[in-house]
Design a protein around this motif. Structure first.
Motif, mmCIF file in Angstrom:
data_model
loop_
_atom_site.group_PDB
_atom_site.id
_atom_site.type_symbol
_atom_site.label_atom_id
_atom_site.label_comp_id
_atom_site.label_asym_id
_atom_site.label_seq_id
_atom_site.Cartn_x
_atom_site.Cartn_y
_atom_site.Cartn_z
ATOM 1 N N ASN A 29 0.812 -1.223 0.000
ATOM 2 C CA ASN A 29 0.000 0.000 0.000
ATOM 3 C C ASN A 29 0.843 1.269 0.000
ATOM 4 O O ASN A 29 0.310 2.373 0.075
ATOM 5 C CB ASN A 29 -0.936 0.014 1.207
ATOM 6 N N ASP B 14 3.406 3.708 -2.047
ATOM 7 C CA ASP B 14 3.848 3.993 -3.410
ATOM 8 C C ASP B 14 5.335 3.687 -3.563
ATOM 9 O O ASP B 14 6.140 3.935 -2.656
ATOM 10 C CB ASP B 14 3.595 5.458 -3.760
ATOM 11 N N THR B 15 5.707 3.171 -4.713
ATOM 12 C CA THR B 15 7.102 2.838 -4.986
ATOM 13 C C THR B 15 7.967 4.094 -4.952
ATOM 14 O O THR B 15 7.598 5.132 -5.502
ATOM 15 C CB THR B 15 7.232 2.166 -6.360
ATOM 16 N N SER C 5 8.985 11.498 -3.576
ATOM 17 C CA SER C 5 8.556 10.172 -3.122
ATOM 18 C C SER C 5 8.409 10.119 -1.605
ATOM 19 O O SER C 5 7.754 9.214 -1.071
ATOM 20 C CB SER C 5 9.558 9.100 -3.569
#
Length: 296
Positions: free
Chosen positions: A157, A159-160, A167
């Motif tokens: 769940n 995000d990469t 990020s």
């Protein structure tokens, strides 16, 4: 991010990194930096830092340099120490005259280069002819992005992680990284990626109190529009990388998923303004017989 804010955030982050490394080595006897933009010009802090990181001896420096020539002599001695630590082209990349003159950009580039060789050495290839600080930074960024992806690949769940800036702006990836290091630290299933300020504050607090890491960034640094400065983010992740290596980074062991509760490395001294600083700090110098205390 404009140049003013970039220099501001890097100065704060790199100064905390320098102080963490000095404190880690010298404990309560460490002298710490209070203004990284002005206090490296005489070379003494650089000599102490390089000795703390690699144990490179250098007993022949000027303890109280006043003239430009004396300061330059100290900085050049620090560069010799850096060359012994592997930075053989540091003179080409950052002329010592720029450090003595107080060039802020050059000073921060020097600390960043030392940080890379200290904390990210395994990510740096042997120096080819075309090596540059930018090329090495790109290597470290690429390798650390992959390192983050491997650590968090079981967090479906989250995000990469694709970069060292936006990020991390939601705080979700940073919370997951803290949880990976200590699965009893953060209730990761309850983290809401839309509550960035809360997530970042929680992750930094648990990194400091549970993992016992020096916290090199403040919450507002990560909440900047577009995300944190990439080099500042890398300096923070260097502390997690060090924790990981100390606890599980043995050859052939590459854990996936959150790890059971384990204590972090202990840094002596007190936490002040988000960084570990020594109690009753004393000036450290190097003499013919090694480290000597000079005053308080």
């Amino acid at each position: 991010m404009d140049d003013y804010h970039r220099l501001f955030f890097r100065s704060k982050s790199f100064q905390r990194w320098v102080n963490a490394r000095l404190t880690e080595k010298y404990g309560p006897n460490a002298r710490f930096v209070t203004n990284i933009q002005t206090e490296l010009t005489d070379g003494i802090f650089l000599i102490n830092l390089l000795h703390a990181l690699w144990g490179v001896p250098n007993p022949h420096f000027i303890l109280n340099p006043f003239s430009y020539e004396q300061k330059l002599e100290n900085v050049e001695m620090a560069y010799v120490m850096a060359a012994h630590a592997g930075m053989s082209r540091i003179n080409e990349w950052i002329p010592p005259e720029l450090i003595v003159s107080g060039d802020v950009g050059a000073t921060l580039n020097l600390i960043w280069t030392i940080l890379m060789y200290s904390d990210f050495k395994r990510f740096l290839p042997e120096q080819p002819v075309e090596a540059s600080i930018t090329a090495m930074t790109n290597d470290v960024t690429r390798q650390m992005t992959q390192w983050m992806k491997r650590r968090l690949e079981t967090y479906t769940n989250v995000d990469t992680v694709t970069n060292m800036s936006d990020s991390f702006r939601s705080g979700h990836a940073l919370c997951a990284l803290v949880h990976f290091m200590r699965n009893d630290s953060i209730p990761i299933a309850k983290i809401d990626p839309n509550r960035a300020a809360d997530n970042i504050a929680l992750a930094l607090d648990k990194a400091r109190t549970v993992l016992k890491l020096p916290v090199l960034l403040d919450a507002e640094d990560l909440l900047m529009p577009g995300g944190p400065d990439p080099l500042c983010m890398l300096s923070l992740l260097a502390e997690f990388l060090k924790y990981y290596r100390l606890k599980w980074g043995r050859p052939g062991f590459d854990p996936k998923g959150p790890q059971p509760g384990m204590g972090g490395p202990q840094y002596p001294g007190a936490m002040v303004g988000g960084q570990y600083l020594p109690v009753n700090a004393q000036v450290i110098t190097l003499g013919p017989s090694g480290i000597q205390k000079v005053g308080t």
